[in-house]
Motif scaffolding. Sequence first.
Motif, PDB file in Angstrom:
ATOM      1  N   GLY A  70       0.814  -1.206   0.000  1.00 45.39           N
ATOM      2  CA  GLY A  70       0.000   0.000   0.000  1.00 45.39           C
ATOM      3  C   GLY A  70       0.850   1.260   0.000  1.00 45.39           C
ATOM      4  N   ASP A  71       0.209   2.376   0.299  1.00 45.21           N
ATOM      5  CA  ASP A  71       0.895   3.664   0.348  1.00 45.21           C
ATOM      6  C   ASP A  71       1.300   3.975   1.782  1.00 45.21           C
ATOM      7  OD1 ASP A  71       0.445   4.040  -2.381  1.00 45.21           O
ATOM      8  OD2 ASP A  71      -1.500   5.006  -2.023  1.00 45.21           O
ATOM      9  N   PHE A  72       2.468   4.580   1.938  1.00 45.60           N
ATOM     10  CA  PHE A  72       2.973   4.973   3.262  1.00 45.60           C
ATOM     11  C   PHE A  72       3.655   6.327   3.130  1.00 45.60           C
ATOM     12  CE2 PHE A  72       6.749   4.628   6.261  1.00 45.60           C
ATOM     13  CZ  PHE A  72       6.038   5.090   7.364  1.00 45.60           C
ATOM     14  N   GLU A  73       3.150   7.331   3.870  1.00 43.51           N
ATOM     15  CA  GLU A  73       3.669   8.695   3.748  1.00 43.51           C
ATOM     16  C   GLU A  73       4.374   9.139   5.024  1.00 43.51           C
ATOM     17  OE1 GLU A  73       2.227  13.189   2.373  1.00 43.51           O
ATOM     18  OE2 GLU A  73       0.742  11.604   2.727  1.00 43.51           O
ATOM     19  N   ILE A  74       5.550   9.736   4.833  1.00 41.51           N
ATOM     20  CA  ILE A  74       6.388  10.202   5.938  1.00 41.51           C
ATOM     21  C   ILE A  74       6.545  11.720   5.850  1.00 41.51           C
ATOM     22  CG2 ILE A  74       8.700  10.097   6.969  1.00 41.51           C
ATOM     23  CD1 ILE A  74       8.969   7.302   5.632  1.00 41.51           C
ATOM     24  N   GLN A  75       6.263  12.413   6.943  1.00 40.43           N
ATOM     25  CA  GLN A  75       6.467  13.864   7.011  1.00 40.43           C
ATOM     26  C   GLN A  75       7.681  14.154   7.886  1.00 40.43           C
ATOM     27  OE1 GLN A  75       3.113  16.278   8.301  1.00 40.43           O
ATOM     28  NE2 GLN A  75       4.454  17.843   9.152  1.00 40.43           N
ATOM     29  N   TYR A  76       8.655  14.903   7.348  1.00 40.67           N
ATOM     30  CA  TYR A  76       9.807  15.278   8.169  1.00 40.67           C
ATOM     31  C   TYR A  76      10.252  16.705   7.873  1.00 40.67           C
ATOM     32  CZ  TYR A  76      12.622  13.992   4.026  1.00 40.67           C
ATOM     33  OH  TYR A  76      13.142  13.893   2.760  1.00 40.67           O
ATOM     34  N   PHE A  77      10.539  17.418   8.939  1.00 41.20           N
ATOM     35  CA  PHE A  77      11.015  18.794   8.876  1.00 41.20           C
ATOM     36  C   PHE A  77      12.522  18.799   8.604  1.00 41.20           C
ATOM     37  CE2 PHE A  77      13.188  22.127  11.408  1.00 41.20           C
ATOM     38  CZ  PHE A  77      12.721  23.253  10.764  1.00 41.20           C
ATOM     39  N   VAL A  78      12.970  19.693   7.741  1.00 35.37           N
ATOM     40  CA  VAL A  78      14.393  19.818   7.436  1.00 35.37           C
ATOM     41  C   VAL A  78      14.905  21.127   8.022  1.00 35.37           C
ATOM     42  CG1 VAL A  78      16.146  19.923   5.635  1.00 35.37           C
ATOM     43  CG2 VAL A  78      14.109  18.504   5.309  1.00 35.37           C
ATOM     44  N   GLY A  79      15.738  21.021   9.051  1.00 33.26           N
ATOM     45  CA  GLY A  79      16.319  22.192   9.704  1.00 33.26           C
ATOM     46  C   GLY A  79      17.810  22.025   9.846  1.00 33.26           C
ATOM     47  N   GLY A  80      18.312  22.319  11.034  1.00 25.47           N
ATOM     48  CA  GLY A  80      19.754  22.272  11.273  1.00 25.47           C
ATOM     49  C   GLY A  80      20.366  20.893  11.125  1.00 25.47           C
ATOM     50  N   TYR A  81      19.565  19.847  11.254  1.00 27.44           N
ATOM     51  CA  TYR A  81      20.085  18.495  11.115  1.00 27.44           C
ATOM     52  C   TYR A  81      20.112  18.024   9.669  1.00 27.44           C
ATOM     53  CZ  TYR A  81      19.207  18.394  16.165  1.00 27.44           C
ATOM     54  OH  TYR A  81      19.185  18.679  17.511  1.00 27.44           O
ATOM     55  N   ALA A 358       0.399   8.963  13.052  1.00 29.28           N
ATOM     56  CA  ALA A 358      -0.851   9.726  13.002  1.00 29.28           C
ATOM     57  C   ALA A 358      -2.045   8.845  13.370  1.00 29.28           C
ATOM     58  CB  ALA A 358      -1.059  10.321  11.617  1.00 29.28           C
ATOM     59  N   LYS A 359      -2.912   9.360  14.238  1.00 30.12           N
ATOM     60  CA  LYS A 359      -4.086   8.595  14.641  1.00 30.12           C
ATOM     61  C   LYS A 359      -4.984   8.302  13.447  1.00 30.12           C
ATOM     62  CE  LYS A 359      -7.889   8.588  17.967  1.00 30.12           C
ATOM     63  NZ  LYS A 359      -8.548   9.329  19.086  1.00 30.12           N
ATOM     64  N   ASN A 360      -5.043   9.249  12.519  1.00 36.01           N
ATOM     65  CA  ASN A 360      -5.881   9.067  11.334  1.00 36.01           C
ATOM     66  C   ASN A 360      -5.080   8.612  10.118  1.00 36.01           C
ATOM     67  OD1 ASN A 360      -8.266   9.787  12.620  1.00 36.01           O
ATOM     68  ND2 ASN A 360      -8.011  11.962  12.183  1.00 36.01           N
ATOM     69  N   GLY A 361      -3.883   8.103  10.362  1.00 32.97           N
ATOM     70  CA  GLY A 361      -3.076   7.598   9.257  1.00 32.97           C
ATOM     71  C   GLY A 361      -3.726   6.369   8.631  1.00 32.97           C
ATOM     72  N   LYS A 362      -3.465   6.166   7.357  1.00 38.59           N
ATOM     73  CA  LYS A 362      -4.102   5.059   6.629  1.00 38.59           C
ATOM     74  C   LYS A 362      -3.267   3.783   6.645  1.00 38.59           C
ATOM     75  CE  LYS A 362      -6.602   8.181   3.503  1.00 38.59           C
ATOM     76  NZ  LYS A 362      -6.131   9.413   4.178  1.00 38.59           N
ATOM     77  N   ASN A 363      -1.973   3.900   7.007  1.00 38.17           N
ATOM     78  CA  ASN A 363      -1.117   2.717   7.010  1.00 38.17           C
ATOM     79  C   ASN A 363      -0.308   2.677   8.302  1.00 38.17           C
ATOM     80  OD1 ASN A 363       0.393   0.454   6.356  1.00 38.17           O
ATOM     81  ND2 ASN A 363       0.771   1.103   4.247  1.00 38.17           N
ATOM     82  N   LYS A 364      -0.997   2.392   9.405  1.00 35.13           N
ATOM     83  CA  LYS A 364      -0.342   2.381  10.717  1.00 35.13           C
ATOM     84  C   LYS A 364       0.637   1.215  10.859  1.00 35.13           C
ATOM     85  CE  LYS A 364      -4.291   4.614  12.948  1.00 35.13           C
ATOM     86  NZ  LYS A 364      -5.314   4.497  14.011  1.00 35.13           N
ATOM     87  N   ASP A 365       0.363   0.106  10.187  1.00 41.77           N
ATOM     88  CA  ASP A 365       1.291  -1.025  10.248  1.00 41.77           C
ATOM     89  C   ASP A 365       2.658  -0.624   9.687  1.00 41.77           C
ATOM     90  OD1 ASP A 365      -0.442  -2.765  11.455  1.00 41.77           O
ATOM     91  OD2 ASP A 365      -1.124  -3.690   9.590  1.00 41.77           O
ATOM     92  N   ALA A 366       2.636   0.065   8.552  1.00 40.26           N
ATOM     93  CA  ALA A 366       3.890   0.514   7.949  1.00 40.26           C
ATOM     94  C   ALA A 366       4.571   1.554   8.829  1.00 40.26           C
ATOM     95  CB  ALA A 366       3.632   1.085   6.554  1.00 40.26           C
TER      96      ALA A 366
END
Length: 464
Positions: A70-81, A358-366
């Motif tokens: 299935g689909d699996f989406e990752i959100q990540y902020f890009v800052g000093g690291y 995310a509580k409302n994420g669609k692919n919690k297993d992933a």
Amino acid sequence: MIMKKKFLSLGLAAILAAVSLTGCGSNKEGASNSPSPSPSASSESSAPAATESASAPASESTDNTVKLTGDFEIQYFVGGYGDKWWKKVIADFKAANPDLNVKESGGPKINDQMKPRWIGGNPPDFVYIDGAGLNDRQMVEDGQLEDLTEWLKDAKNVDGDLITDILAQPAQQFDGKIFNIPLVLNSWGVFWNKALFKEKGWTEPTDFQSFLDVSDKIKADGITPFIHTGKYPYYINGSILYPAIVSANNNDFSILQDMAANKVEAYESPAVLAALNKIVALRDKGFIDKASIQINHTDSQMLFLQNKDAFIPNGLWLPNEMSKDIPEGFDFGFIPSVTQDAGGKVVANTSTATVAVAKNGKNKDAAKAFLQFIFSKAQASQWAELSGAPSNIKGDISSSNAPNFVKDAAKYLTDPNTVVIPTITYNADVDKAMMDATDALTISKITPEEWVKRVTDVVKKVSK
């Protein structure tokens, strides 16, 4: 790097690294010591590991693993690291799960860009909580994050280790429940240029007296000993004031927790005055660069990199944030605190950046499988090498390719004699009052006693 100051820890290892404005390592805006459908049966239990090791290809996955699709989406902020680690670990995860369609949503403005989706109940599956625009407590209160309490009790990483056993700082609890896990463990502290010190024959500081002694020599050599970010006084509070208060309180950081609980008597403690007087000592000896008044973080960091100032209070994200401006031969030295008496314990004021499902994420297993993937010793080493900051995963990185200053930080943070301050969040109004008062103290506008009066007036007001 402006972090949301969560001077938001115990146990340390792989090198604990936590913000912000765009360009910092971990959340720093706000007050701190500085953050639907029910889960499926399979996601309520410990999600099976997707692979044997952090970088193992899909063909090496064990037979008893669950095939992720299935689909699996990752959100990540890009800052000093930066985003080098995210690119690498996501690529590794994709290789280990070829039937999973992984989507990356990252960048310095990603938190603002994704906000409508979080509000609308259509968030990504996995989120790295860092940078401006994300606050873990608010996300929990808004019901946006999955409750990981039961899952985390038995969850193992891809190496077969219980995740809870390898965390340097345990997950924060919200009313007894866990919704996010610390990935980065940052430490505030004081930096200098080892190459310059070697050239000049200066002794690197180990305590407050040695700090004063070498600062005398630095000043005599025509260089200003100390610069801080006057526009954002939480840098000097996090690196100098709070560790000094703990040292003066017999290495007991509960005084900071009492301050965060708005207990007036904590602010009126002799330990607070003793710490403030150490800032006065720096001020009255002429060690503080006058340019510090209302200077921002990048400008103060540039002056430091140009060797116009010998010391700067900052977080471990500094070298990575300024990587494009570091002169050839510049060698970062680092110590978490310089305000302890001779022979006293080093005090590390830490902060974290966390990850969640995310509580409302669609692919919690992933999403849970990805948690198991990233919380491994291999990823701890990889994070240190690619982000220039410590991970919250226990492990020895001395033989890794991590920067020397990161290894130096690890030595302090893994030393049982180091006093590690856990994440402490202050009331926003009180936090601002402390910052403003410290700023005024460094330029002789007020005395330490007036600092206490200013701050306690605000504490009493917010406690009504």
